[in-house]
Design a protein around this motif. Structure first.
Motif, short mmCIF file in Angstrom:
data_model
loop_
_atom_site.label_atom_id
_atom_site.label_comp_id
_atom_site.label_asym_id
_atom_site.label_seq_id
_atom_site.Cartn_x
_atom_site.Cartn_y
_atom_site.Cartn_z
N VAL A 1 0.86 -1.19 0.00
CA VAL A 1 0.00 0.00 0.00
C VAL A 1 0.89 1.23 0.00
CG1 VAL A 1 -1.76 1.28 1.26
CG2 VAL A 1 -1.84 -1.20 1.22
N LEU A 2 0.64 2.12 -0.95
CA LEU A 2 1.39 3.36 -1.07
C LEU A 2 0.49 4.51 -0.62
CD1 LEU A 2 3.99 4.75 -2.16
CD2 LEU A 2 2.83 4.94 -4.35
N GLU A 3 0.96 5.26 0.40
CA GLU A 3 0.21 6.40 0.92
C GLU A 3 0.85 7.68 0.40
OE1 GLU A 3 -0.78 8.67 5.11
OE2 GLU A 3 0.30 6.76 5.16
N TYR B 1 -4.49 6.52 -0.84
CA TYR B 1 -3.93 5.19 -0.65
C TYR B 1 -4.08 4.40 -1.94
CZ TYR B 1 -4.11 6.31 4.31
OH TYR B 1 -3.93 6.91 5.52
N ILE B 2 -2.98 3.80 -2.41
CA ILE B 2 -3.00 3.00 -3.63
C ILE B 2 -2.52 1.60 -3.28
CG2 ILE B 2 -2.07 2.72 -5.95
CD1 ILE B 2 -1.57 5.72 -5.97
N LYS B 3 -3.36 0.59 -3.59
CA LYS B 3 -2.96 -0.80 -3.38
C LYS B 3 -2.28 -1.28 -4.65
CE LYS B 3 -4.71 -5.22 -1.68
NZ LYS B 3 -3.41 -5.77 -1.77
N LEU B 4 -1.02 -1.66 -4.53
CA LEU B 4 -0.23 -2.06 -5.69
C LEU B 4 -0.34 -3.55 -5.93
CD1 LEU B 4 2.93 0.06 -4.90
CD2 LEU B 4 1.15 0.58 -6.54
N GLN C 1 2.05 0.95 -16.39
CA GLN C 1 0.65 1.27 -16.11
C GLN C 1 0.49 1.81 -14.68
OE1 GLN C 1 -1.83 -2.11 -16.85
NE2 GLN C 1 -3.72 -0.97 -16.54
N VAL C 2 1.18 1.19 -13.71
CA VAL C 2 1.10 1.66 -12.33
C VAL C 2 1.73 3.04 -12.19
CG1 VAL C 2 1.93 1.21 -9.99
CG2 VAL C 2 0.92 -0.63 -11.31
#
Length: 184
Positions: free
Chosen positions: A102-104, A114-117, A147-148
């Motif tokens: 998870v990237l905050e 919050y991005i769930k990779l 893409q991410v």
């Protein structure tokens, strides 16, 4: 003839390539990737070289010849050495923090993002004093990594006046001068 499509792909030591029908699977020290390809194309593995050939000079076959050769080359490089992208957060108070997958991100909005990779991507963040925070992404899949990165960058694109936003390390942002004083 396609210059890219004609070029053979060199398979490094430790990488195995398996062609099964119209699915190619590449396995290496960094992981395993598979890709379906047009059954009209022929993929041959000779020792440590792989070649892609097309049956005719039709427009569709010519287009797919170079495409699938490039995709297979990206797979071979990905499972042998991997891909790495570094992104920089430019702006006062912009922060990034990675906890597991998870990237905050704090990007000047009233809330944190919050991005769930995906599990195929490894993320690391660096925050040093008097330097912009960095997000370092690594993966064996070039398409997924791109893409991410595009999704993260779209949250706050660099703007041309102050240069604030999320940009790739080494990317040059075209700057504008802003309002010019009226000449009287």
């Amino acid at each position: 003839m396609s210059r890219i499509g004609k070029a053979p792909i060199e398979i490094p030591a430790g990488v195995t390539v398996k062609v099964d029908g119209n699915v190619i699977t590449v396995k290496g020290p960094k992981g395993e990737l598979s890709q379906t390809f047009n059954p009209d194309l022929t993929i041959t593995v000779d020792g440590n070289h792989l070649t892609v050939t097309r049956p005719s000079d039709d427009r569709e076959h010519r287009a797919q010849h170079g495409l699938y050769r490039a995709l297979i080359h990206n797979m071979v490089v990905g499972v042998s050495t991997g891909y790495r992208k570094e992104m920089e957060l430019v702006g006062v108070g912009y922060r990034a923090n990675a906890t597991g997958q998870v990237l905050e991100l704090s990007l000047g909005f009233s809330h944190a993002i919050y991005i769930k990779l995906p599990p195929e991507i490894k993320v690391e963040t660096k925050s040093e004093r008097n330097k912009n925070p960095l997000i370092i992404l690594e993966s064996d899949d070039k398409q997924l990594l791109g893409q991410v990165c595009a999704k993260i960058r779209s949250l706050r694109k660099p703007e041309p006046y102050k240069g604030k936003g999320i940009k790739f390390v080494g990317e040059v942002i075209r700057r504008k001068s802003g309002k010019s004083a009226s000449a009287k």
